[in-house]
Design an enzyme around this catalytic site. Structure first.
Site, PDB file in Angstrom:
ATOM      1  N   SER A 136      -0.958  -0.714  -1.050  1.00  0.00           N
ATOM      2  CA  SER A 136       0.509  -0.669  -1.075  1.00  0.00           C
ATOM      3  C   SER A 136       0.974  -0.594  -2.513  1.00  0.00           C
ATOM      4  O   SER A 136       0.297  -1.117  -3.417  1.00  0.00           O
ATOM      5  CB  SER A 136       1.080  -1.935  -0.422  1.00  0.00           C
ATOM      6  OG  SER A 136       2.469  -2.049  -0.647  1.00  0.00           O
ATOM      7  N   TYR A 149       0.968 -11.011   0.559  1.00  0.00           N
ATOM      8  CA  TYR A 149       0.834  -9.588   0.889  1.00  0.00           C
ATOM      9  C   TYR A 149       0.454  -8.806  -0.364  1.00  0.00           C
ATOM     10  O   TYR A 149      -0.472  -7.993  -0.349  1.00  0.00           O
ATOM     11  CB  TYR A 149       2.132  -9.055   1.479  1.00  0.00           C
ATOM     12  CG  TYR A 149       2.071  -7.583   1.811  1.00  0.00           C
ATOM     13  CD1 TYR A 149       1.506  -7.152   2.998  1.00  0.00           C
ATOM     14  CD2 TYR A 149       2.574  -6.623   0.931  1.00  0.00           C
ATOM     15  CE1 TYR A 149       1.429  -5.801   3.307  1.00  0.00           C
ATOM     16  CE2 TYR A 149       2.501  -5.268   1.235  1.00  0.00           C
ATOM     17  CZ  TYR A 149       1.934  -4.866   2.423  1.00  0.00           C
ATOM     18  OH  TYR A 149       1.849  -3.522   2.711  1.00  0.00           O
TER      19      TYR A 149
END
Length: 253
Positions: A136, A149
């Site tokens: 990401s 995350y």
């Protein structure tokens, strides 16, 4: 990478980016196996003509069973995409956040490793294949409301680099897909007007994947700001801007 005649397994493809990429691979001529936990969604996906398999990447027995099923039915499997992931907000002032942190690491990082480990011997035995990990932009430019995350995706990036080095000479290549914010649902677009449209994102990804040789990192234009923030000297300013979103956490408003 030739995307027209692959046999692809995408773990975590019952919705969003994973499902759209499955459709793009299939449209290009590849055979695609869609994996996920949600059996109701898998039934709908099977109705589209996809092979499907139930898999929970946090459960080793589930991963092993999915592998055995896939390799039995699709022995020509040559491409693995590790799409499974969760994205949970955490308030680090509250020790109760640890449950979310543990779930995030178990799914995003350890889940990726479990899937890769399950299929690496098969790919090495073939002498050819591709592993596509999914990180990401947040792994390179943290979004403070979702700290674990960010850490998990940074971990997958580092793991991908090491995996590529260790598989050098085996014929198995490793590519890392680095998405920015992508609007996979209408409410995502409303919440973040800067999020890329799913269709546009998938088109750019498939174009990049077809390069020869396959790029080590699949970077759409919309993620360049995240990927190169430190190099470009914008990192501190951007993290400060993104820290304003901490107000979204309960008790911070």
């Amino acid at each position: 990478m030739d995307i027209t005649n692959r046999t692809v397994f995408i773990a975590g493809a019952t919705s969003g980016i994973g499902l759209e990429l499955a459709r793009r691979f299939a449209a290009a001529g590849s055979t695609v196996v869609v994996g996920g936990r949600r059996t109701d969604q898998l039934e709908h996906i099977a109705a589209e003509g996809f092979a499907t398999v139930t898999i929970d990447v946090t459960d080793q027995d589930s991963v092993d069973h999915a592998r055995d099923t896939i390799l039995r039915d699709h022995p020509a499997l040559d491409t693995i995409v590790t799409m499974s992931g969760v994205m949970l907000p955490e308030d680090l002032r509250d020790p109760a956040h640890f449950s979310a942190a543990r779930t995030t690491i178990d799914t995003n990082l350890l889940g990726t490793i479990r899937v890769i480990d399950a299929f690496t011997p098969h790919l090495i035995g073939r002498g050819a294949g591709t592993i596509v990990t999914v990180t990401s932009g947040i792994g390179f430019l943290p979004f403070p409301p979702m700290p674990t995350y960010a850490a998990s995706k940074a971990g997958v990036h580092a793991y991908s680099e090491a995996l590529r080095a260790q598989l050098d000479g085996t014929g198995v290549e490793v590519a890392e897909l680095v998405p920015p914010a992508v609007a996979t649902l209408p409410e995502h677009a409303r919440a973040n007007p800067r999020a890329l449209k799913l269709d546009d994102f998938a088109t750019e990804v498939m174009d990049l994947l077809q390069a020869d040789p396959t790029p080590h990192e699949i970077l759409v234009k919309g993620v360049m700001m995240h990927r190169w923030a430190e190099r470009d000297g914008t990192y501190d300013e951007l993290v400060a801007q993104r820290s304003q979103a901490l107000s979204m956490l309960p008790g911070r408003q």
